[in-house]
Design a protein around this motif. Structure first.
Motif, PDB file in Angstrom:
ATOM      1  N   HIS A 114      42.110  28.599  47.191  1.00 21.89           N
ATOM      2  CA  HIS A 114      42.129  27.912  48.474  1.00 21.89           C
ATOM      3  C   HIS A 114      40.791  27.209  48.636  1.00 21.89           C
ATOM      4  O   HIS A 114      39.762  27.709  48.183  1.00 21.89           O
ATOM      5  N   PHE A 115      40.780  26.087  49.317  1.00 15.69           N
ATOM      6  CA  PHE A 115      39.530  25.318  49.425  1.00 15.69           C
ATOM      7  C   PHE A 115      38.463  26.065  50.225  1.00 15.69           C
ATOM      8  O   PHE A 115      37.280  25.774  50.099  1.00 15.69           O
ATOM      9  N   ASN A 116      38.874  27.018  51.076  1.00 14.61           N
ATOM     10  CA  ASN A 116      37.889  27.844  51.779  1.00 14.61           C
ATOM     11  C   ASN A 116      37.268  28.907  50.878  1.00 14.61           C
ATOM     12  O   ASN A 116      36.286  29.544  51.269  1.00 14.61           O
ATOM     13  N   ASN A 117      37.853  29.091  49.726  1.00 15.10           N
ATOM     14  CA  ASN A 117      37.448  30.134  48.784  1.00 15.10           C
ATOM     15  C   ASN A 117      37.303  29.471  47.409  1.00 15.10           C
ATOM     16  O   ASN A 117      38.116  29.675  46.515  1.00 15.10           O
ATOM     17  N   PRO A 118      36.264  28.656  47.224  1.00 18.14           N
ATOM     18  CA  PRO A 118      36.238  27.720  46.098  1.00 18.14           C
ATOM     19  C   PRO A 118      35.966  28.324  44.720  1.00 18.14           C
ATOM     20  O   PRO A 118      36.348  27.724  43.713  1.00 18.14           O
ATOM     21  N   HIS A 119      35.307  29.475  44.625  1.00 16.84           N
ATOM     22  CA  HIS A 119      34.899  29.998  43.319  1.00 16.84           C
ATOM     23  C   HIS A 119      35.919  30.981  42.745  1.00 16.84           C
ATOM     24  O   HIS A 119      36.533  31.751  43.486  1.00 16.84           O
ATOM     25  N   TYR A 120      36.058  30.935  41.448  1.00 10.22           N
ATOM     26  CA  TYR A 120      36.895  31.898  40.737  1.00 10.22           C
ATOM     27  C   TYR A 120      36.351  32.048  39.327  1.00 10.22           C
ATOM     28  O   TYR A 120      35.545  31.231  38.848  1.00 10.22           O
ATOM     29  N   VAL A 121      36.782  33.112  38.664  1.00 12.21           N
ATOM     30  CA  VAL A 121      36.359  33.367  37.290  1.00 12.21           C
ATOM     31  C   VAL A 121      37.418  32.841  36.327  1.00 12.21           C
ATOM     32  O   VAL A 121      38.621  33.027  36.544  1.00 12.21           O
ATOM     33  N   LEU A 122      36.962  32.180  35.275  1.00 12.20           N
ATOM     34  CA  LEU A 122      37.854  31.737  34.204  1.00 12.20           C
ATOM     35  C   LEU A 122      37.519  32.523  32.940  1.00 12.20           C
ATOM     36  O   LEU A 122      36.386  32.478  32.443  1.00 12.20           O
ATOM     37  N   LEU A 123      38.523  33.274  32.447  1.00 13.79           N
ATOM     38  CA  LEU A 123      38.383  34.029  31.201  1.00 13.79           C
ATOM     39  C   LEU A 123      39.104  33.278  30.088  1.00 13.79           C
ATOM     40  O   LEU A 123      40.301  32.988  30.201  1.00 13.79           O
ATOM     41  N   ASN A 124      38.351  32.947  29.046  1.00 12.98           N
ATOM     42  CA  ASN A 124      38.942  32.325  27.850  1.00 12.98           C
ATOM     43  C   ASN A 124      38.823  33.349  26.728  1.00 12.98           C
ATOM     44  O   ASN A 124      37.749  33.543  26.160  1.00 12.98           O
ATOM     45  N   ILE A 125      39.912  34.027  26.431  1.00 15.22           N
ATOM     46  CA  ILE A 125      39.885  35.169  25.517  1.00 15.22           C
ATOM     47  C   ILE A 125      40.349  34.713  24.139  1.00 15.22           C
ATOM     48  O   ILE A 125      41.527  34.403  23.923  1.00 15.22           O
ATOM     49  N   ASP A 126      39.390  34.667  23.216  1.00 17.59           N
ATOM     50  CA  ASP A 126      39.720  34.259  21.845  1.00 17.59           C
ATOM     51  C   ASP A 126      40.408  35.377  21.084  1.00 17.59           C
ATOM     52  O   ASP A 126      41.327  35.133  20.296  1.00 17.59           O
ATOM     53  N   THR A 210      37.867  48.119  36.336  1.00 14.91           N
ATOM     54  CA  THR A 210      37.904  47.203  35.194  1.00 14.91           C
ATOM     55  C   THR A 210      39.278  46.549  35.092  1.00 14.91           C
ATOM     56  O   THR A 210      40.306  47.221  35.183  1.00 14.91           O
ATOM     57  N   ILE A 211      39.286  45.216  34.919  1.00 11.79           N
ATOM     58  CA  ILE A 211      40.516  44.452  34.700  1.00 11.79           C
ATOM     59  C   ILE A 211      40.448  43.864  33.305  1.00 11.79           C
ATOM     60  O   ILE A 211      39.509  43.116  32.979  1.00 11.79           O
ATOM     61  N   LEU A 212      41.424  44.187  32.478  1.00 14.24           N
ATOM     62  CA  LEU A 212      41.425  43.754  31.078  1.00 14.24           C
ATOM     63  C   LEU A 212      42.682  42.971  30.740  1.00 14.24           C
ATOM     64  O   LEU A 212      43.794  43.355  31.133  1.00 14.24           O
ATOM     65  N   ALA A 213      42.506  41.861  30.018  1.00 14.01           N
ATOM     66  CA  ALA A 213      43.622  41.147  29.407  1.00 14.01           C
ATOM     67  C   ALA A 213      43.798  41.683  27.995  1.00 14.01           C
ATOM     68  O   ALA A 213      42.824  41.783  27.244  1.00 14.01           O
ATOM     69  N   ARG A 214      45.008  42.006  27.621  1.00 12.12           N
ATOM     70  CA  ARG A 214      45.241  42.706  26.352  1.00 12.12           C
ATOM     71  C   ARG A 214      45.656  41.785  25.216  1.00 12.12           C
ATOM     72  O   ARG A 214      46.022  42.265  24.140  1.00 12.12           O
ATOM     73  N   GLN A 215      45.599  40.461  25.423  1.00  7.32           N
ATOM     74  CA  GLN A 215      45.958  39.540  24.347  1.00  7.32           C
ATOM     75  C   GLN A 215      45.246  38.206  24.557  1.00  7.32           C
ATOM     76  O   GLN A 215      44.699  37.933  25.634  1.00  7.32           O
ATOM     77  N   ARG A 216      45.258  37.407  23.537  1.00  9.10           N
ATOM     78  CA  ARG A 216      44.609  36.099  23.609  1.00  9.10           C
ATOM     79  C   ARG A 216      45.227  35.275  24.731  1.00  9.10           C
ATOM     80  O   ARG A 216      46.452  35.166  24.852  1.00  9.10           O
ATOM     81  N   SER A 217      44.357  34.659  25.574  1.00 14.25           N
ATOM     82  CA  SER A 217      44.874  33.958  26.750  1.00 14.25           C
ATOM     83  C   SER A 217      43.742  33.226  27.462  1.00 14.25           C
ATOM     84  O   SER A 217      42.566  33.409  27.145  1.00 14.25           O
ATOM     85  N   VAL A 218      44.125  32.414  28.441  1.00 16.44           N
ATOM     86  CA  VAL A 218      43.177  31.780  29.355  1.00 16.44           C
ATOM     87  C   VAL A 218      43.657  32.091  30.771  1.00 16.44           C
ATOM     88  O   VAL A 218      44.779  31.744  31.147  1.00 16.44           O
ATOM     89  N   LEU A 219      42.800  32.749  31.560  1.00 15.76           N
ATOM     90  CA  LEU A 219      43.190  33.239  32.880  1.00 15.76           C
ATOM     91  C   LEU A 219      42.136  32.891  33.924  1.00 15.76           C
ATOM     92  O   LEU A 219      40.936  33.055  33.680  1.00 15.76           O
ATOM     93  N   ALA A 220      42.589  32.427  35.074  1.00 15.41           N
ATOM     94  CA  ALA A 220      41.729  32.285  36.246  1.00 15.41           C
ATOM     95  C   ALA A 220      41.994  33.483  37.159  1.00 15.41           C
ATOM     96  O   ALA A 220      43.151  33.838  37.409  1.00 15.41           O
TER      97      ALA A 220
END
Length: 668
Positions: A114-126, A210-220
């Motif tokens: 949302h534009f009131n909440n502009p920042h987020y994390v981008l995970l690029n998991i190789d 802890t939040i973990l992605a268990r496979q190769r991916s790109v996540l916001a």
């Protein structure tokens, strides 16, 4: 004149109730009890039914990391160096790689939730490795979890890569041991909210999420949240149960919020705007806290109103008077010169915000802002009666012009609302004098006085309100405390509070301040309740406030108690009051001895129609200490017992004590 007008009506009403058949509500009064109440009322004078309440300000981490039950710090990556020089969007977070996983992490703003909440994390998991790649949050000095308790987790994820991604959420305790887990799978496309419940399998005071992605991916990833399942009254987006209950146990008649200095902010761009604090939490506007940390605004005006309703307290929201704090820019001293005013052109919109708040609280669901309240889950109006305008403001032309604009607009559209003005930060001086002069000119219904003073000041000013001109505005003592949390501090406040009851016709409301302070992040002392993640410590001042509030009356009866200390003349360390609660009929005596020798209190009760043989007595007593520490004071708590009413003709008042004696009209 008051009693000439209303006493006959009171008597008739009480007699009518006495003869009514038993029905819902309070038990029927006997004719004799009704007559006794009417006679006692004729002897005394009315006390405001809103006399004792509480004041909440978000300082010392009272909201985020405190009363607001959210356990994740910086949940939406909006921290910045403007909050605190060393902070950034990843404060309280760390990039987590396990089992030979690797990738990159960045903070982005291109496609926010949302534009009131502009920042987020981008995970690029190789490569997710054996266990996954993700992020870990440390909470506020750790996350306190208890074995067997449930915790509600949620997160927003925008999956950029194509294939579904398996995600794992862990609560981890000492040495990284998993204390609870939750798994889910994301889908590609737009932002989606994922929720689940984690049951803790072990206890820890310093857990991490802890939040973990268990496979190769790109996540916001954005708006990561963890709440105890059991919040106060089980409210969604709710409050920490033990802290909220400790406030509820004070039985406050009102709650002032969201602050003091927080309201008018550090500069005009930091003025607290209530509209930024309602609606879905991920759409609220966060901002820097004037006390040098961050406000998530998760605890916003809707939650404040809801809390007031839950504890039976009248809401008293306070809004800036169109000017910033005079201490803006770091000039923290009485009479600071950093005050800035909104432009006169901007005042039209600001005044509309004030009017919209009243509609939000009280308007029907068919109104614009009443509909927003209903959409949040509360179609019933909140019953707003008071609105505060300004806080400790420097009495300048900028302030006066803007206050009058707001005041006139609210009076014109909402004459039913009682406006509370302000007369500066001290009990005397230039701002105080000019503030009272201005309030008299406008006939402001209630004005807000503040004072933080030494115990001796409170003892010597017991007669402060005895000589106030009754036609003046009524007084709200919005912030007061003696400088400390020792027994002497609390007893000096108790002595002063007897004078507030004695002058309850002019003193409309009073609230000790501040209310809450995190032991690890305390920016002001003293406070009423200290806490950390695991526990809370009510101060001896807390018990004084509680004893007065739960034993409040609405009629003050003079001339009942006389005090004597052998070998001493009239002493400011001795004080007493006698009140009656017309709902219960109970007569309540409060007797303070802040001196080192016992005293004698003689209560003349024969003319009050008291038939009971025994009464309940609470005594707060201890030995004074010059060590102003919580550990030194936390064992001083009230004792409970019964006392013969006959003993009250010569009650021995212990040294360094507050005695509260409640006599029921049983048998009348």
């Amino acid at each position: 004149m008051f009693f000439k007008r209303v006493l006959p009506a009171i008597c008739m009403a009480l007699l009518f109730v006495a003869h009514m058949a038993h029905g819902q509500g309070a038990p029927a009064l006997s004719v004799k009890k009704a007559q006794t109440l009417a006679a006692n009322a004729k002897l005394g004078k009315p006390i405001s039914k809103d006399l004792f309440g509480v004041f909440f300000e978000d300082l010392s981490y009272a909201a985020d990391g405190g009363l607001y039950a959210e356990l994740i710090q910086n949940r939406s990556f909006e921290y910045s160096a403007s909050d605190r020089k060393t902070w950034n969007p990843l404060t309280a977070w760390e990039y987590t790689t396990e089992g030979f996983g690797y990738g990159t992490i960045s903070v982005e703003t291109a496609k926010p939730l949302h534009f009131n909440n502009p920042h987020y994390v981008l995970l690029n998991i190789d490569d997710a490795g054996q266990q996954g790649v993700g992020i870990t949050n440390a909470g506020y000095d750790g996350i306190c979890i208890k074995a067997g308790q449930k915790y509600d987790f949620s997160v927003y994820v925008r999956q950029v890569s194509a294939k579904p991604v398996a995600m794992q959420v862990d609560l981890r305790g000492d040495k990284g041991a998993v204390c609870g887990t939750f798994s889910f799978q994301t889908q590609a496309g737009a932002w989606r909210k994922y929720t689940g419940t984690i049951t803790a399998t072990a206890s820890s005071d310093t857990a991490r999420l802890t939040i973990l992605a268990r496979q190769r991916s790109v996540l916001a990833i954005d708006e990561v949240s963890l709440f105890p399942h059991n919040t106060f009254k089980n409210e969604a987006n709710g409050l920490r149960a033990d802290l909220a209950q400790s406030i509820a146990n004070l039985q406050p008649k009102f709650l002032r919020f969201p602050g003091g200095c927080l309201v008018h902010g550090d500069g005009i761009n930091n003025i607290y705007r209530w509209k930024n604090t309602i609606g879905p939490v991920e759409q609220r506007v966060q901002q820097r806290n004037i006390w040098n940390y961050h406000q998530s605004t998760g605890l916003g005006f809707y939650e404040y109103f809801r809390f007031c309703e839950d504890i039976g307290a009248k809401p008293l929201p306070v809004l800036a008077a169109g000017v910033s704090c005079q201490n803006s820019g770091g000039t923290w001293k009485i009479g600071g010169t950093g005050q800035k005013g909104l432009s006169l052109a901007a005042m039209k919109g600001y005044i509309q915000d004030v009017l919209d708040l009243i509609e939000y609280a009280n308007g029907p669901v068919t109104s614009v802002w009443g509909a927003k309240r209903a959409a949040a889950g509360h179609p019933k109006p909140f019953g707003l009666q008071y609105v505060g305008i300004g806080n400790e403001d420097k009495q300048t032309n900028d302030f006066r012009d803007r206050f009058k604009m707001i005041y006139d607009a609210v009076r014109a559209k909402h004459p039913e609302i009682t406006i509370v003005g302000t007369v500066g930060p001290a009990p005397s001086g230039e701002d105080y004098d000019l503030g009272w002069k201005f309030a008299d000119q406008l006939s402001v219904p209630v004005v807000d006085e503040h004072f933080y003073e030494k115990p001796e000041w409170f003892l010597k000013n017991n007669s402060r309100y005895d000589s106030y001109r009754r036609p003046k505005s009524k007084v709200y003592i919005g912030e007061y405390a003696s400088w400390g949390n020792t027994l002497i501090n609390a007893l000096s406040e108790a002595a002063f509070m007897t004078s507030l009851e004695r002058n309850g016709d002019i003193v409309q409301m009073a609230s000790y301040a501040p209310l809450l302070a995190n032991l690890k992040h305390t920016s002001w002392n003293p406070n009423l309740i200290y806490f950390d993640n695991k526990t809370l410590v009510p101060t001896v001042n807390y018990y004084v406030q509680q004893l007065f509030a739960v034993n409040q009356g609405d009629v003050y009866i003079p001339g009942i108690i006389s005090l004597n200390r052998p070998g001493a003349r009239a002493d400011s360390t001795l004080a007493a009051s006698c009140v009656q609660n017309s709902e219960t009929g109970d007569v309540i005596l409060k007797i303070v001895n802040a001196g080192p020798q016992a005293a004698t209190a003689m209560a003349k009760l024969s003319g009050l129609g008291m038939m009971a043989a025994n009464a309940k007595i609470d005594v707060l007593q201890g030995q004074p200490s010059d060590k102003n520490t919580i550990d030194q004071q936390k064992n001083i708590i009230p004792s409970h017992a019964e006392i013969s009413v006959a003993q009250l003709s010569g009650y021995v008042v212990p040294p360094y004590s507050l005695s509260v004696i409640r006599i029921s009209l049983k048998g009348n």
